[in-house]
Every structure is written in C-alpha cells, then in structure tokens.
Design an enzyme around this catalytic site. Structure first.
Site, short mmCIF file in Angstrom:
data_model
loop_
_atom_site.label_atom_id
_atom_site.label_comp_id
_atom_site.label_asym_id
_atom_site.label_seq_id
_atom_site.Cartn_x
_atom_site.Cartn_y
_atom_site.Cartn_z
CB CYS A 78 -5.85 6.29 -8.76
SG CYS A 78 -7.31 6.38 -7.66
CB CYS A 81 -6.11 8.41 -4.99
SG CYS A 81 -6.33 6.27 -5.31
#
Ligand SMILES: [Zn+2]
Length: 158
Positions: A78, A81
């Site tokens: 991700c 993230c």
C-alpha cells in the site's frame, strides 16, 4: 521499519538503553515511570511504532493498556501506507508515555482486519479503555494524526 512488539501476559518487554537488561512495562502502568531492575536507570517509554506480531498480542494489549493505543492498519503493497509510516514515527516519538503507537499488517493478521471491518488502508484507529473510540482512513501528516488522537481521547474521557 517498525520494531516488533514483545509482550508477555502482563506487559511490554523492553530492553534498558543503558545496560541492555530486559524489563517489563506492565500494561496497567504504562503511564508510570519504571526503573530498570538491574541498573535502576529510568526506562524510556516506547517512542517508536511497534509492529503487532499476533492477534492474541493485539487483544491483550488493547484490553489492558492504561494509555490510549493508536493503531495503524497497513500492508506492504500500500503506497499511502508508506507515506504514513514516517508521520507515525514522529507521532510516536512526540507522544511517548502518553499514547502507544502500534502497527497491524492486515496481510499478516487478516483476521484482525476482518474482525474490525477494515475496508481500506491506511486506517488509523484509537483504542482507549479496551474499546475502539475513533477511526479515520487515509494518509495524513503527523500534526493531523495528533489532532485526531487528541480529539478521540478527549471524547473517551468525558
Ligand atoms: Zn538497565
């Protein structure tokens, strides 16, 4: 990279920065000053995000922590993230002893993601007194994270 969190039944295990001795920070006394069993030096509270290793560890920590726990649900693939990670490091350093910052890899701990209904990552959640008190999804800078957590823990206390 977050440090893996080491727990036993009663607390978080940390190494003394002065002598290396392992000490337990009891879940119920995370806001207190704790001294090293060996050198009697003051143990610094966790000042960096810690990676949760198992769902059982997560449950124990959430159930017993005497200070709010900020949870970052993330996954290695991700992109946003990765943007949140350094911001969380700032938050953990500035709020050491006040909040605990932990990370849950939703790929490794898919059962936690499912149990808490995490639909998108990154998602930040605040746990206080054994329950989730607030949640927000999406990447944000450290100052915004701090405002979010402060607001969440204010609500929990009133
Ligand atoms: Zn020591």
């Amino acid at each position: 990279m977050a440090t893996p969190i080491e727990l036993d039944d009663r607390g978080i295990i940390v190494s003394c920065a002065s002598c290396g001795q392992k000490n337990r920070l009891a879940f119920t006394r995370l806001a207190d000053t704790v001294r090293c069993a060996k050198c009697k030096g003051e143990l610094a509270p966790p000042a960096a995000p810690m990676e949760i290793g198992t769902s059982a560890d997560f449950d124990r920590l959430i159930a017993h922590a005497s200070i709010p726990v900020v949870v970052d649900y993330w996954a290695p693939w991700c992109g946003p993230c990765r943007m949140v990670a350094p911001e969380l490091e700032k938050v953990a350093a500035r709020s050491a002893g006040r909040w605990l910052v932990v990370k849950v890899n939703t790929d490794a701990l898919a059962d936690l993601g499912a149990r808490f209904g995490i639909r998108s990552i990154p998602t930040l959640a605040v746990f206080s007194g054994g329950r989730e008190v607030s949640r927000a999804s999406g990447a944000r800078p450290a100052a915004d994270i701090e405002r979010f957590v402060a607001a969440a823990t204010e609500v929990a206390h009133h």
